[in-house]
Design a protein around this motif. Structure first.
Motif, mmCIF file in Angstrom:
data_model
loop_
_atom_site.group_PDB
_atom_site.id
_atom_site.type_symbol
_atom_site.label_atom_id
_atom_site.label_comp_id
_atom_site.label_asym_id
_atom_site.label_seq_id
_atom_site.Cartn_x
_atom_site.Cartn_y
_atom_site.Cartn_z
ATOM 1 N N UNK A 151 6.289 -5.998 31.121
ATOM 2 C CA UNK A 151 5.742 -7.102 30.337
ATOM 3 C C UNK A 151 6.611 -7.304 29.100
ATOM 4 N N UNK A 152 7.046 -8.529 28.879
ATOM 5 C CA UNK A 152 7.845 -8.838 27.696
ATOM 6 C C UNK A 152 6.913 -8.856 26.494
ATOM 7 N N UNK A 153 7.062 -7.853 25.630
ATOM 8 C CA UNK A 153 6.221 -7.755 24.430
ATOM 9 C C UNK A 153 6.818 -8.482 23.233
ATOM 10 N N UNK A 154 8.142 -8.389 23.095
ATOM 11 C CA UNK A 154 8.842 -9.027 21.974
ATOM 12 C C UNK A 154 10.156 -9.595 22.468
ATOM 13 N N UNK A 165 19.315 -19.859 31.237
ATOM 14 C CA UNK A 165 19.214 -20.031 32.676
ATOM 15 C C UNK A 165 19.258 -18.617 33.261
ATOM 16 N N UNK A 166 18.215 -18.148 33.931
ATOM 17 C CA UNK A 166 18.214 -16.764 34.417
ATOM 18 C C UNK A 166 19.309 -16.478 35.443
ATOM 19 N N UNK A 167 19.730 -17.482 36.203
ATOM 20 C CA UNK A 167 20.794 -17.259 37.186
ATOM 21 C C UNK A 167 22.116 -16.947 36.496
ATOM 22 N N UNK A 168 22.346 -17.577 35.350
ATOM 23 C CA UNK A 168 23.544 -17.306 34.570
ATOM 24 C C UNK A 168 23.385 -16.038 33.753
ATOM 25 N N UNK A 174 13.074 -12.931 35.778
ATOM 26 C CA UNK A 174 12.166 -13.199 34.664
ATOM 27 C C UNK A 174 11.170 -14.240 35.136
ATOM 28 N N UNK A 175 9.929 -14.129 34.691
ATOM 29 C CA UNK A 175 8.926 -15.115 35.064
ATOM 30 C C UNK A 175 7.543 -14.693 34.634
ATOM 31 N N UNK A 208 -0.373 -13.190 34.978
ATOM 32 C CA UNK A 208 -0.597 -14.009 33.777
ATOM 33 C C UNK A 208 0.124 -13.474 32.547
ATOM 34 N N UNK A 209 1.229 -12.774 32.758
ATOM 35 C CA UNK A 209 2.017 -12.205 31.664
ATOM 36 C C UNK A 209 3.476 -12.582 31.842
ATOM 37 N N UNK A 210 4.219 -12.741 30.732
ATOM 38 C CA UNK A 210 5.669 -12.918 30.856
ATOM 39 C C UNK A 210 6.292 -11.565 31.212
ATOM 40 N N UNK A 211 7.075 -11.534 32.277
ATOM 41 C CA UNK A 211 7.608 -10.264 32.767
ATOM 42 C C UNK A 211 9.092 -10.371 33.114
ATOM 43 N N UNK A 212 9.700 -9.200 33.210
ATOM 44 C CA UNK A 212 11.022 -9.048 33.815
ATOM 45 C C UNK A 212 10.886 -8.032 34.935
#
Length: 164
Positions: free
Chosen positions: A157-160, A10-13, A40-41, A45-49
């Motif tokens: 961008x979350x790479x790994x 849970x990103x809030x936690x 985070x989201x 079109x990429x997973x990012x922080x």
């Protein structure tokens, strides 16, 4: 290693309560700091922080220099003393990582922590300084920026993703 889609936190936690370490550098030198702000989201079109650094933070020098960084999450209760120390002390004044009792390791050439339960290795995509004129709620300036030291936003961008 897992996919960003498999992250169960849970990103809030994870961000707001447990805290996280933002780390940048290389095998020669690095710095880290505790953070309780971030997102985070999906973006472009990429997973990012999204992580934020004030201009006076030592970690910001490393974030500016390097193309990649890590975000490490810990079991809150067990590592709270270490996270508190890493958020209160500057790496300019000594080896706060050793003092906190944590062990830095390189993941894909990026410094992270062996004790972390979840590590995101990220590539910087975007950087933007927050500015007073962009705040629609001016009360946030008084509450969080009385010295005018606005954060710099980094989108990575979350790479790994590494999970225990």
């Amino acid at each position: 290693e897992i996919s960003p889609n498999e992250i169960q936190d849970n990103p809030f936690t994870a961000v707001g309560k447990d805290g996280m370490l933002k780390t940048a550098g290389n095998d020669q030198s690095c710095n880290t700091m505790t953070a309780s702000w971030g997102q985070m989201g999906i973006m472009w079109n990429k997973p990012v922080v999204h992580v934020y650094l004030r201009p006076q933070r030592y970690t910001k020098e490393f974030m500016e220099r390097e193309q990649r960084f890590s975000v490490s999450f810990f079991n809150s209760a067990q590592y709270r003393p270490a996270l508190n120390l890493l958020g209160a002390k500057s790496g300019r004044d000594g080896d706060k990582i050793v003092e906190a009792g944590l062990h830095m390791e390189l993941l894909q050439g990026v410094p992270a922590f062996a004790e972390a339960r979840l590590v995101l290795v990220c590539k910087k995509l975007y950087r933007q300084n927050l500015t007073a004129d962009s705040f629609l709620d001016k009360g946030l300036i008084d509450a969080h920026y009385p010295a005018g030291d606005y954060h710099c936003l980094y989108v990575g961008e979350i790479e790994k993703v590494y999970a225990k």
